[in-house]
Scaffold this motif. Structure first.
Motif, PDB file in Angstrom:
ATOM      1  N   ILE A 135      -0.338  -9.984 -12.818  1.00 33.78           N
ATOM      2  CA  ILE A 135       0.317  -9.025 -11.453  1.00 33.78           C
ATOM      3  C   ILE A 135      -1.178  -9.558 -10.208  1.00 33.78           C
ATOM      4  CG2 ILE A 135       1.392  -7.636 -10.141  1.00 33.78           C
ATOM      5  CD1 ILE A 135       1.934  -6.482 -13.210  1.00 33.78           C
ATOM      6  N   PHE A 136      -1.254  -9.809  -9.475  1.00 38.18           N
ATOM      7  CA  PHE A 136      -1.862 -10.184  -8.006  1.00 38.18           C
ATOM      8  C   PHE A 136      -1.065  -9.426  -6.247  1.00 38.18           C
ATOM      9  CE2 PHE A 136      -2.361 -14.151 -10.913  1.00 38.18           C
ATOM     10  CZ  PHE A 136      -3.854 -14.086 -10.711  1.00 38.18           C
ATOM     11  N   GLY A 137      -2.189  -9.191  -6.490  1.00 39.56           N
ATOM     12  CA  GLY A 137      -2.018  -8.576  -4.653  1.00 39.56           C
ATOM     13  C   GLY A 137      -2.601  -9.243  -3.785  1.00 39.56           C
ATOM     14  N   GLN A 138      -2.070  -9.815  -2.342  1.00 37.51           N
ATOM     15  CA  GLN A 138      -2.276 -10.832  -1.409  1.00 37.51           C
ATOM     16  C   GLN A 138      -3.252  -9.764   0.045  1.00 37.51           C
ATOM     17  OE1 GLN A 138       1.993 -12.167  -1.358  1.00 37.51           O
ATOM     18  NE2 GLN A 138       0.724 -14.237  -2.097  1.00 37.51           N
ATOM     19  N   LYS A 139      -4.460  -9.770  -0.088  1.00 37.73           N
ATOM     20  CA  LYS A 139      -4.689  -8.609   1.437  1.00 37.73           C
ATOM     21  C   LYS A 139      -4.085  -9.285   2.531  1.00 37.73           C
ATOM     22  CE  LYS A 139      -8.745 -10.222  -1.481  1.00 37.73           C
ATOM     23  NZ  LYS A 139     -10.015 -10.424  -2.335  1.00 37.73           N
ATOM     24  N   SER A 140      -3.727 -11.525   2.301  1.00 41.36           N
ATOM     25  CA  SER A 140      -2.470 -11.744   3.219  1.00 41.36           C
ATOM     26  C   SER A 140      -1.726 -12.136   3.025  1.00 41.36           C
ATOM     27  CB  SER A 140      -4.067 -12.206   4.585  1.00 41.36           C
ATOM     28  OG  SER A 140      -4.516 -13.360   3.884  1.00 41.36           O
ATOM     29  N   THR A 141      -0.920 -12.351   3.791  1.00 40.21           N
ATOM     30  CA  THR A 141       0.203 -13.715   3.255  1.00 40.21           C
ATOM     31  C   THR A 141      -0.065 -14.820   3.978  1.00 40.21           C
ATOM     32  OG1 THR A 141       1.773 -12.177   2.807  1.00 40.21           O
ATOM     33  CG2 THR A 141       2.432 -14.210   3.220  1.00 40.21           C
ATOM     34  N   LEU A 142      -0.145 -16.563   3.840  1.00 41.17           N
ATOM     35  CA  LEU A 142      -1.498 -17.395   3.629  1.00 41.17           C
ATOM     36  C   LEU A 142       0.880 -17.930   4.973  1.00 41.17           C
ATOM     37  CD1 LEU A 142      -3.182 -18.607   1.208  1.00 41.17           C
ATOM     38  CD2 LEU A 142      -3.475 -17.133   3.439  1.00 41.17           C
ATOM     39  N   MET A 143       0.114 -17.706   5.679  1.00 39.75           N
ATOM     40  CA  MET A 143       1.634 -18.771   6.664  1.00 39.75           C
ATOM     41  C   MET A 143       1.320 -20.430   6.625  1.00 39.75           C
ATOM     42  SD  MET A 143       2.578 -16.533   7.480  1.00 39.75           S
ATOM     43  CE  MET A 143       5.081 -16.830   8.568  1.00 39.75           C
ATOM     44  N   ASP A 144       2.446 -20.936   6.378  1.00 35.09           N
ATOM     45  CA  ASP A 144       2.928 -22.588   6.251  1.00 35.09           C
ATOM     46  C   ASP A 144       1.310 -23.327   7.025  1.00 35.09           C
ATOM     47  OD1 ASP A 144       4.298 -22.696   3.671  1.00 35.09           O
ATOM     48  OD2 ASP A 144       6.401 -22.758   5.224  1.00 35.09           O
ATOM     49  N   ASP A 145       1.538 -22.827   8.340  1.00 32.07           N
ATOM     50  CA  ASP A 145       0.609 -23.239   8.475  1.00 32.07           C
ATOM     51  C   ASP A 145      -1.167 -23.121   9.398  1.00 32.07           C
ATOM     52  OD1 ASP A 145       0.379 -20.453  10.131  1.00 32.07           O
ATOM     53  OD2 ASP A 145       0.836 -20.921  11.837  1.00 32.07           O
ATOM     54  N   GLY A 146      -1.418 -22.245   7.641  1.00 27.59           N
ATOM     55  CA  GLY A 146      -2.469 -21.721   7.332  1.00 27.59           C
ATOM     56  C   GLY A 146      -3.341 -20.538   7.762  1.00 27.59           C
ATOM     57  N   THR A 147      -2.814 -20.245   8.580  1.00 27.19           N
ATOM     58  CA  THR A 147      -2.877 -19.155   9.360  1.00 27.19           C
ATOM     59  C   THR A 147      -2.987 -18.155   8.079  1.00 27.19           C
ATOM     60  OG1 THR A 147      -0.635 -18.618  10.400  1.00 27.19           O
ATOM     61  CG2 THR A 147      -2.962 -19.800  11.364  1.00 27.19           C
ATOM     62  N   ALA A 148      -3.374 -16.843   8.540  1.00 26.86           N
ATOM     63  CA  ALA A 148      -2.795 -15.721   7.556  1.00 26.86           C
ATOM     64  C   ALA A 148      -2.396 -14.347   8.563  1.00 26.86           C
ATOM     65  CB  ALA A 148      -4.130 -15.140   7.254  1.00 26.86           C
ATOM     66  N   VAL A 149      -1.718 -13.775   7.820  1.00 32.79           N
ATOM     67  CA  VAL A 149      -1.249 -12.836   8.798  1.00 32.79           C
ATOM     68  C   VAL A 149      -1.491 -10.846   7.373  1.00 32.79           C
ATOM     69  CG1 VAL A 149       0.816 -11.456   9.152  1.00 32.79           C
ATOM     70  CG2 VAL A 149       0.937 -13.169   9.508  1.00 32.79           C
ATOM     71  N   LYS A 150      -2.342 -10.265   8.081  1.00 29.77           N
ATOM     72  CA  LYS A 150      -2.551  -9.102   7.593  1.00 29.77           C
ATOM     73  C   LYS A 150      -1.944  -8.266   6.465  1.00 29.77           C
ATOM     74  CE  LYS A 150      -5.632  -4.750   7.821  1.00 29.77           C
ATOM     75  NZ  LYS A 150      -5.700  -5.468   6.553  1.00 29.77           N
ATOM     76  N   ASN A 151      -1.974  -8.378   5.639  1.00 23.97           N
ATOM     77  CA  ASN A 151      -1.395  -6.883   4.394  1.00 23.97           C
ATOM     78  C   ASN A 151      -1.847  -5.158   4.550  1.00 23.97           C
ATOM     79  OD1 ASN A 151       1.284  -8.839   4.329  1.00 23.97           O
ATOM     80  ND2 ASN A 151      -0.277  -9.762   2.790  1.00 23.97           N
ATOM     81  N   TYR A 152      -1.269  -4.926   4.141  1.00 29.40           N
ATOM     82  CA  TYR A 152      -1.700  -2.961   4.396  1.00 29.40           C
ATOM     83  C   TYR A 152      -0.970  -2.768   3.340  1.00 29.40           C
ATOM     84  CZ  TYR A 152      -0.897  -4.258   9.296  1.00 29.40           C
ATOM     85  OH  TYR A 152      -1.255  -5.915  10.215  1.00 29.40           O
ATOM     86  N   TYR A 153      -1.473  -1.616   2.798  1.00 32.01           N
ATOM     87  CA  TYR A 153      -1.452  -0.875   1.511  1.00 32.01           C
ATOM     88  C   TYR A 153      -1.198  -1.344   0.232  1.00 32.01           C
ATOM     89  CZ  TYR A 153      -1.401   2.853   4.582  1.00 32.01           C
ATOM     90  OH  TYR A 153      -1.643   4.080   5.619  1.00 32.01           O
ATOM     91  N   VAL A 154      -2.126  -2.887   0.402  1.00 34.33           N
ATOM     92  CA  VAL A 154      -1.858  -3.617  -0.810  1.00 34.33           C
ATOM     93  C   VAL A 154      -1.765  -3.113  -1.869  1.00 34.33           C
ATOM     94  CG1 VAL A 154      -2.703  -5.758  -1.469  1.00 34.33           C
ATOM     95  CG2 VAL A 154      -2.640  -5.510   0.754  1.00 34.33           C
ATOM     96  N   PRO A 155      -3.050  -1.828  -2.487  1.00 35.79           N
ATOM     97  CA  PRO A 155      -3.153  -1.559  -3.685  1.00 35.79           C
ATOM     98  C   PRO A 155      -2.386  -0.649  -4.451  1.00 35.79           C
ATOM     99  CG  PRO A 155      -5.155  -1.258  -2.616  1.00 35.79           C
ATOM    100  CD  PRO A 155      -3.849  -1.987  -1.632  1.00 35.79           C
TER     101      PRO A 155
END
Ligand code: IYR
Length: 229
Positions: A135-155
């Motif tokens: 089970i992995f937590g994603q610090k950010s969500t990687l978009m198809d264009d290579g940019t990253a969207v920040k995630n919140y309250y991951v743990p």
């Protein structure tokens, strides 16, 4: 505005149609019945090698995916391993870390706390059990264009989804072990996960071995875990 497609509906708000109300007697009955079911769940360390239908695992993962999460970003990934060769590699790497933990890294106080559970550096269940779910937590969500969207309250989000998953697997008649080899960065390379993802838990899933035993431990009473103000 979020760039995550799953957070864009049209119209943006819809009536709540999924809520199910119960009478008070039904609520009491259901609450107790769920407790009676959940209190039978025990973490086990001796797994049978009997195979489990993948469809059961898939349905339980769908349940995990219903968990609430920070900004509904659903910052988790479940890598489901059944290939014996990959399980073997995970076992080898985990046992290296665990030997280091038990022989050197763990302070005596920690080892004393683990003594009642009877754990040690040997992890045969990593090969015996039919499924390992990393089970992995994603610090950010990687978009198809290579940019990253920040995630919140991951743990928090990943832990809630993991709780749902454990409950779903138990409900389906399977047993689990929440295994946490530490550190477990080796899971990224073995399972080809990008380094925006952090492994949180290696969930071992299957049937108990026929001679399975569990530690004779108890859960805290209500008065030990809750206060009413
Ligand atoms: N990760 C080690 C040690 C361990 C730590 C805790 I805290 C536990 O509740 C159980 C085990 C292992 O898996 O053996």
């Amino acid at each position: 505005m979020s760039r995550l497609s799953f957070n864009h509906g049209s119209p943006p708000f819809v009536p709540l149609t999924t809520y199910q109300a119960y009478s008070e007697p039904e609520m009491v009955e259901r609450a107790h019945a769920f407790y009676e079911s959940m209190r039978r769940r025990k973490t086990i360390r001796e797994f049978s090698s009997r195979s489990v239908p993948q469809e059961v695992i898939e349905a339980c993962l769908l349940t995990a995916g219903t968990a609430p999460s920070g900004a509904n970003h659903q910052p988790w990934h479940f890598a489901v391993v059944s290939d014996p060769a990959i399980k073997n590699k995970i076992r080898v790497e985990a046992e290296i870390e665990e030997r280091e933990f038990y022989e050197r890294r763990a302070p005596q106080e920690w080892k004393d706390a683990l003594a009642p559970l009877g754990t040690d550096a040997n992890k045969p269940f990593l090969e015996d059990a039919p499924f390992l779910i990393a089970i992995f937590g994603q610090k950010s969500t990687l978009m198809d264009d290579g940019t990253a969207v920040k995630n919140y309250y991951v743990p928090e989000s990943v832990s809630i989804a993991t709780g749902f998953l454990i409950a779903a697997l138990h409900n389906a008649g399977l047993a689990t072990l929440t295994h946490t080899p530490s550190p477990m960065g080796f899971l990224n390379s073995l399972l080809h996960r990008h380094d925006n993802e952090k492994p949180y838990i290696l969930l071992v899933v299957g049937y108990p071995d026929k001679d399975c035993t569990v530690p004779n431990i108890r859960k805290k009473r209500l008065s030990e875990i809750a206060s009413f103000l």
